[in-house]
Each structure stands twice: as structure tokens, then as C-alpha cells.
Design an enzyme around this catalytic site. Structure first.
Site, mmCIF file in Angstrom:
data_model
loop_
_atom_site.group_PDB
_atom_site.id
_atom_site.type_symbol
_atom_site.label_atom_id
_atom_site.label_comp_id
_atom_site.label_asym_id
_atom_site.label_seq_id
_atom_site.Cartn_x
_atom_site.Cartn_y
_atom_site.Cartn_z
ATOM 1 N N HIS A 104 0.796 -1.219 0.000
ATOM 2 C CA HIS A 104 0.000 0.000 0.000
ATOM 3 C C HIS A 104 0.828 1.268 0.000
ATOM 4 O O HIS A 104 0.285 2.371 -0.189
ATOM 5 C CB HIS A 104 -0.959 -0.002 1.194
ATOM 6 C CG HIS A 104 -2.274 0.644 0.899
ATOM 7 N ND1 HIS A 104 -3.409 0.417 1.629
ATOM 8 C CD2 HIS A 104 -2.650 1.531 -0.058
ATOM 9 C CE1 HIS A 104 -4.421 1.117 1.144
ATOM 10 N NE2 HIS A 104 -3.980 1.807 0.125
ATOM 11 N N ASP A 126 -9.935 -0.178 3.780
ATOM 12 C CA ASP A 126 -8.788 -0.839 4.395
ATOM 13 C C ASP A 126 -9.165 -1.363 5.777
ATOM 14 O O ASP A 126 -9.971 -0.741 6.480
ATOM 15 C CB ASP A 126 -7.641 0.166 4.539
ATOM 16 C CG ASP A 126 -6.271 -0.468 4.593
ATOM 17 O OD1 ASP A 126 -6.138 -1.545 5.202
ATOM 18 O OD2 ASP A 126 -5.330 0.121 4.041
ATOM 19 N N HIS A 128 -6.861 -1.436 7.977
ATOM 20 C CA HIS A 128 -5.922 -0.673 8.794
ATOM 21 C C HIS A 128 -6.042 0.822 8.503
ATOM 22 O O HIS A 128 -6.516 1.220 7.431
ATOM 23 C CB HIS A 128 -4.490 -1.136 8.519
ATOM 24 C CG HIS A 128 -4.302 -2.608 8.659
ATOM 25 N ND1 HIS A 128 -4.523 -3.491 7.610
ATOM 26 C CD2 HIS A 128 -3.934 -3.372 9.716
ATOM 27 C CE1 HIS A 128 -4.296 -4.727 8.019
ATOM 28 N NE2 HIS A 128 -3.941 -4.686 9.291
ATOM 29 N N ASP A 130 -3.384 2.954 8.273
ATOM 30 C CA ASP A 130 -2.249 3.423 7.468
ATOM 31 C C ASP A 130 -1.855 4.858 7.836
ATOM 32 O O ASP A 130 -1.486 5.655 6.971
ATOM 33 C CB ASP A 130 -2.573 3.328 5.972
ATOM 34 C CG ASP A 130 -2.701 1.898 5.495
ATOM 35 O OD1 ASP A 130 -2.350 0.980 6.257
ATOM 36 O OD2 ASP A 130 -3.173 1.679 4.362
ATOM 37 N N HIS A 143 4.214 0.525 4.375
ATOM 38 C CA HIS A 143 2.831 0.302 3.950
ATOM 39 C C HIS A 143 1.833 0.623 5.060
ATOM 40 O O HIS A 143 0.621 0.669 4.799
ATOM 41 C CB HIS A 143 2.616 -1.111 3.400
ATOM 42 C CG HIS A 143 2.571 -2.208 4.419
ATOM 43 N ND1 HIS A 143 2.016 -3.451 4.151
ATOM 44 C CD2 HIS A 143 3.013 -2.283 5.696
ATOM 45 C CE1 HIS A 143 2.118 -4.226 5.210
ATOM 46 N NE2 HIS A 143 2.718 -3.545 6.161
ATOM 47 N N ASP A 229 -7.524 -1.696 -0.523
ATOM 48 C CA ASP A 229 -6.645 -2.728 0.034
ATOM 49 C C ASP A 229 -7.492 -3.981 0.190
ATOM 50 O O ASP A 229 -8.541 -3.957 0.845
ATOM 51 C CB ASP A 229 -6.109 -2.251 1.387
ATOM 52 C CG ASP A 229 -5.052 -3.164 1.970
ATOM 53 O OD1 ASP A 229 -5.166 -4.394 1.807
ATOM 54 O OD2 ASP A 229 -4.128 -2.647 2.625
ATOM 55 N N ASP A 231 -7.216 -6.427 2.028
ATOM 56 C CA ASP A 231 -7.450 -6.900 3.389
ATOM 57 C C ASP A 231 -8.657 -6.213 4.029
ATOM 58 O O ASP A 231 -9.029 -6.517 5.166
ATOM 59 C CB ASP A 231 -6.207 -6.788 4.265
ATOM 60 C CG ASP A 231 -5.792 -5.366 4.628
ATOM 61 O OD1 ASP A 231 -6.635 -4.447 4.599
ATOM 62 O OD2 ASP A 231 -4.618 -5.176 4.974
ATOM 63 N N GLU A 275 -2.045 -4.940 -2.115
ATOM 64 C CA GLU A 275 -1.816 -5.951 -1.082
ATOM 65 C C GLU A 275 -2.306 -7.352 -1.448
ATOM 66 O O GLU A 275 -2.547 -8.179 -0.556
ATOM 67 C CB GLU A 275 -2.417 -5.516 0.268
ATOM 68 C CG GLU A 275 -1.811 -4.231 0.831
ATOM 69 C CD GLU A 275 -0.391 -4.386 1.381
ATOM 70 O OE1 GLU A 275 0.095 -5.533 1.461
ATOM 71 O OE2 GLU A 275 0.219 -3.353 1.720
#
Length: 303
Positions: A104, A126, A128, A130, A143, A229, A231, A275
């Protein structure tokens, strides 16, 4: 959308701590991305892959930032600067940049290129946040920093490769977050970034949350960049990612969210898929899902 699509791969794994994500662009292509887009009427040009240095033989701490710690920061900076130029060229030629990662960290370059000449909102899907920086990161992996870099946080402020001046925090929406470091939590609460957690999606439904996120991203802006992303999805749907977090969106929720992006009133200007890690995948299922979701975001429908 009546523009042609320019596909660009960035086989970057310098920002992650697990090898394999550099093969993501090839896996997404192999999954039939261009064919999916041709099937819904797009003219696609594949620009190949950007050249990315490999970590073999390199010291991740050889070029640390002035303060803090970020692995391979100089190499990441170089890739993102060249990516920004390539994305800006695709836009200048009247096409829609579709960037394939890679980890990312490449978002710094794709956003900088897409937002070069106009105020741009960002919708960031996402697990996360980030939102770490070289001084707050627990891992040193870049990332986990790209959104903070784009918004010029901490040591990224005033840099010549991040800190995108045409993107304001008040026009950034994070969607589906469920894994946030404590320092990120504090920084996000102090920022103007709008965050929608998985709890918000559970309570209100994914389409309502995405509509609100788009309202944030389009408030006073000229264009929207979408960063996806993989994930963001539950690991049961997308097993081939480096940092899976249980409790993500379902297959159908993901498609519903992407379909909302394709509404005529949404000024989506660019998109990235990041990702995807084929080494961790199951029969290329995550890459196939990435190709499907890109098609949904660009207008594919059942009827």
C-alpha cells in the site's frame, strides 16, 4: 465513464514485512482484469510494470529518515515519485489510471499523480488506518504510513514526494477500519479524517456508509481517488493478503460498495488495488476478486 483505462503495475514489496506482494500485479492480470473491463465496453491499455528495486542485498536501515524509522524509505520515495509521473501522464492523455500493487505504500505515488492539478478527495477501503509515521511506527514498514504521508503528517510535512497539497484531511474517508495502533488512533482523532469502522458498517449497512464517505470525499473537490486494500475484506473471502484481520466485509458487501462508486454523479478519477499476495492465496481467489471488484467499481452490473 467514457474514458479509456490505463493499467499500470507496481510490483513493490519494500513497504511490507512479508514477501510475495510484488507478484500482485501479475496475479490480478492473470485473473482476467483486462478481459473483465473489455467485457463492459472499456478500451484498456496495459502500460506494463514500473521498475521497482528488490530488497535482496539492500540494508533496510541504510537510508533512515531524519527522525524515526522507516524501512527502505529512499527506495519507496523514488518509486512513488516515478509512479506519480506515470499516473499524471495517464491522466493527461485522457485515460483513467488503474494502478495494481504491490504493497500500500504505492498509494503515495498514485494519489500524487492523480491529484496533481485539482483538489481531490480520497476514499480508502482498508482494515488498517495506514496513519503511522516514521516516529510512531511499531514496525518501520512504510505500507502502514501512506495516508499519513499523503496528508503531510510528522516528518512527511513539506516533502517533495508525499504531502499532496491538493488533498485535504477533511476530504478523506477511511472505510471498514478494524485494526488501529494506539498512536494512530490518537492522530486520527486529532485530524479531520473521517473514519468509518466495521462497527459502522454493521450498524448502518455498507452502502449507506459508502454514500457518506463519498459525501466527504466530494465536498468541494473536483475528483475522487479510490484506494482498495484487499485486506478490507474478511480473510475468508480474500485469503491472499499479508496482514489479514478477521471481521471484514463479505463478498457481496464489497461488490455493493464498489457498485456505488460507479454512480454517474461520483467523479472517480483514479483507483488502485493493493496488497494481493499470491504466495498466501488460495487458487488465485484474492486476485480474481480484485479483478471483479475493479469491474464493479467501473460499472459492471448483473443487468
Amino acid at each position: 465513464m467514457d474514458r479509456p483505462i490505463g493499467v499500470l503495475g507496481v510490483p513493490m514489496d519494500l513497504g511490507a514485512d512479508r514477501r510475495g506482494v510484488d507478484m500482485g500485479p501479475s496475479a490480478i492480470r492473470y485473473a482476467g482484469l483486462v478481459e473483465e473491463l473489455h467485457d463492459i465496453g472499456y478500451d484498456c491499455r496495459d502500460h506494463g510494470d514500473l521498475r521497482v528495486p528488490r530488497p535482496e542485498g539492500r540494508d533496510p536501515d541504510s537510508t533512515p529518515p531524519d527522525d524515526g524509522h522507516a524501512k527502505y524509505l529512499a527506495e519507496t520515495r523514488d518509486v512513488c515519485q516515478r509512479l506519480g509521473e506515470a499516473v499524471a501522464d495517464i491522466v493527461d492523455n485522457g485515460a483513467f489510471p488503474l494502478v495494481l500493487g504491490g504493497d500500500h505504500s504505492i498509494a503515495v505515488g498514485s494519489v500524487a499523480g492523480a491529484a496533481r492539478d485539482r483538489r481531490t478527495g480520497v476514499v480508502w477501503f482498508d482494515a488498517h488506518a495506514d496513519f503511522n509515521t516514521p516516529t510512531t511506527t511499531p514496525s518501520g514498514n512504510v505500507h502502514g504510513m501512506p495516508l499519513a504521508a499523503i496528508l503531510g503528517a510528522d516528518s512527511f510535512a513539506g516533502s517533495d514526494w508525499a504531502d499532496v497539497p491538493t488533498v485535504d484531511a477533511e476530504n478523506v474517508a477511511l472505510v471498514g477500519v478494524r485494526s488501529v495502533d494506539e498512536t494512530e488512533r490518537e492522530a486520527l482523532l486529532d485530524s479531520d479524517v473521517t473514519v468509518y469502522t466495521m462497527s459502522d458498517i454493521d450498524a448502518r449497512g455498507v452502502t449507506t456508509v459508502v454514500e457518506d464517505a463519498l459525501s466527504v470525499a466530494t465536498d468541494g473537490t473536483d475528483a475522487v481517488h479510490v484506494s482498495l486494500d484487499l485486506d478490507w475484506l474478511d480473510p475468508g473471502e480474500a485469503p491472499g493478503v499479508g496482514t489479514p484481520v478477521r471481521g471484514g466485509v463479505s463478498y457481496r458487501e464489497a461488490h455493493a460498495a464498489m457498485e456505488r462508486l460507479a454512480a454517474p454523479e461520483v467523479p472517480m478519477r483514479s483507483m488502485e488495488l493493493v496488497e494481493v499476495n499470491p504466495i498466501l492465496d488460495d487458487h488465485n481467489a484474492t486476485a480474481e476478486l480484485a479483478a471483479e471488484l475493479a469491474a464493479s467499481a467501473l460499472g459492471k452490473r448483473v443487468l
